[in-house]
Design a protein around this motif. Sequence first.
Motif, PDB file in Angstrom:
ATOM      1  N   VAL A  85      -2.161  55.021 -25.670  1.00  0.00           N
ATOM      2  CA  VAL A  85      -1.021  54.590 -26.492  1.00  0.00           C
ATOM      3  C   VAL A  85      -0.783  55.603 -27.604  1.00  0.00           C
ATOM      4  O   VAL A  85       0.361  55.963 -27.896  1.00  0.00           O
ATOM      5  N   ALA A  86      -1.852  56.105 -28.208  1.00  0.00           N
ATOM      6  CA  ALA A  86      -1.704  57.106 -29.265  1.00  0.00           C
ATOM      7  C   ALA A  86      -1.059  58.378 -28.726  1.00  0.00           C
ATOM      8  O   ALA A  86      -0.200  58.976 -29.383  1.00  0.00           O
ATOM      9  N   ALA A  87      -1.443  58.799 -27.524  1.00  0.00           N
ATOM     10  CA  ALA A  87      -0.838  59.983 -26.923  1.00  0.00           C
ATOM     11  C   ALA A  87       0.644  59.759 -26.650  1.00  0.00           C
ATOM     12  O   ALA A  87       1.481  60.635 -26.896  1.00  0.00           O
ATOM     13  N   LEU A  88       0.983  58.582 -26.166  1.00  0.00           N
ATOM     14  CA  LEU A  88       2.384  58.247 -25.906  1.00  0.00           C
ATOM     15  C   LEU A  88       3.200  58.266 -27.193  1.00  0.00           C
ATOM     16  O   LEU A  88       4.298  58.830 -27.244  1.00  0.00           O
ATOM     17  N   VAL A  89       2.657  57.674 -28.242  1.00  0.00           N
ATOM     18  CA  VAL A  89       3.351  57.666 -29.539  1.00  0.00           C
ATOM     19  C   VAL A  89       3.543  59.102 -30.036  1.00  0.00           C
ATOM     20  O   VAL A  89       4.615  59.469 -30.528  1.00  0.00           O
ATOM     21  N   GLY A  90       2.527  59.932 -29.879  1.00  0.00           N
ATOM     22  CA  GLY A  90       2.641  61.330 -30.305  1.00  0.00           C
ATOM     23  C   GLY A  90       3.748  62.069 -29.583  1.00  0.00           C
ATOM     24  O   GLY A  90       4.511  62.825 -30.188  1.00  0.00           O
ATOM     25  N   VAL A  91       3.861  61.851 -28.283  1.00  0.00           N
ATOM     26  CA  VAL A  91       4.914  62.508 -27.507  1.00  0.00           C
ATOM     27  C   VAL A  91       6.289  62.001 -27.934  1.00  0.00           C
ATOM     28  O   VAL A  91       7.229  62.785 -28.114  1.00  0.00           O
ATOM     29  N   ILE A  92       6.410  60.691 -28.119  1.00  0.00           N
ATOM     30  CA  ILE A  92       7.708  60.129 -28.522  1.00  0.00           C
ATOM     31  C   ILE A  92       8.119  60.656 -29.887  1.00  0.00           C
ATOM     32  O   ILE A  92       9.275  61.039 -30.093  1.00  0.00           O
ATOM     33  N   VAL A  93       7.190  60.712 -30.821  1.00  0.00           N
ATOM     34  CA  VAL A  93       7.513  61.214 -32.161  1.00  0.00           C
ATOM     35  C   VAL A  93       7.903  62.691 -32.097  1.00  0.00           C
ATOM     36  O   VAL A  93       8.882  63.120 -32.714  1.00  0.00           O
ATOM     37  N   ALA A  94       7.153  63.481 -31.339  1.00  0.00           N
ATOM     38  CA  ALA A  94       7.456  64.911 -31.240  1.00  0.00           C
ATOM     39  C   ALA A  94       8.816  65.151 -30.601  1.00  0.00           C
ATOM     40  O   ALA A  94       9.558  66.043 -31.020  1.00  0.00           O
ATOM     41  N   ARG A  95       9.161  64.369 -29.585  1.00  0.00           N
ATOM     42  CA  ARG A  95      10.445  64.555 -28.906  1.00  0.00           C
ATOM     43  C   ARG A  95      11.620  64.034 -29.711  1.00  0.00           C
ATOM     44  O   ARG A  95      12.751  64.446 -29.499  1.00  0.00           O
ATOM     45  N   SER A  96      11.369  63.111 -30.645  1.00  0.00           N
ATOM     46  CA  SER A  96      12.478  62.529 -31.395  1.00  0.00           C
ATOM     47  C   SER A  96      12.845  63.333 -32.629  1.00  0.00           C
ATOM     48  O   SER A  96      13.889  63.111 -33.224  1.00  0.00           O
ATOM     49  N   ARG A  97      12.020  64.280 -33.005  1.00  0.00           N
ATOM     50  CA  ARG A  97      12.324  65.121 -34.174  1.00  0.00           C
ATOM     51  C   ARG A  97      13.352  66.177 -33.793  1.00  0.00           C
ATOM     52  O   ARG A  97      13.303  66.742 -32.703  1.00  0.00           O
TER      53      ARG A  97
END
Length: 70
Positions: A20-32
């Motif tokens: 879940v932490a990895a997924l959140v990291g990817v979503i945050v990185a892609r949304s910037r």
Amino acid sequence: MPGDEPLFRIVRGTPTAEEVAALVGVIVARSRPAQGSTPAPTSAWARSGRPAGLGRLPGPTAWRDSALPH
């Protein structure tokens, strides 16, 4: 309130906390937004080390041809 809804929902499987932490990291990185909308200009020195295009293709003489002027 608009902020009460989750940003995403996992609907299948049982992910670990790390997944879940990895997924959140990817979503945050892609949304910037990208850092700077235009790429920095490339210097002539940096361009000189790059291939000139499709003029030289791999083959038996590619190593020798790489030393020839562009």
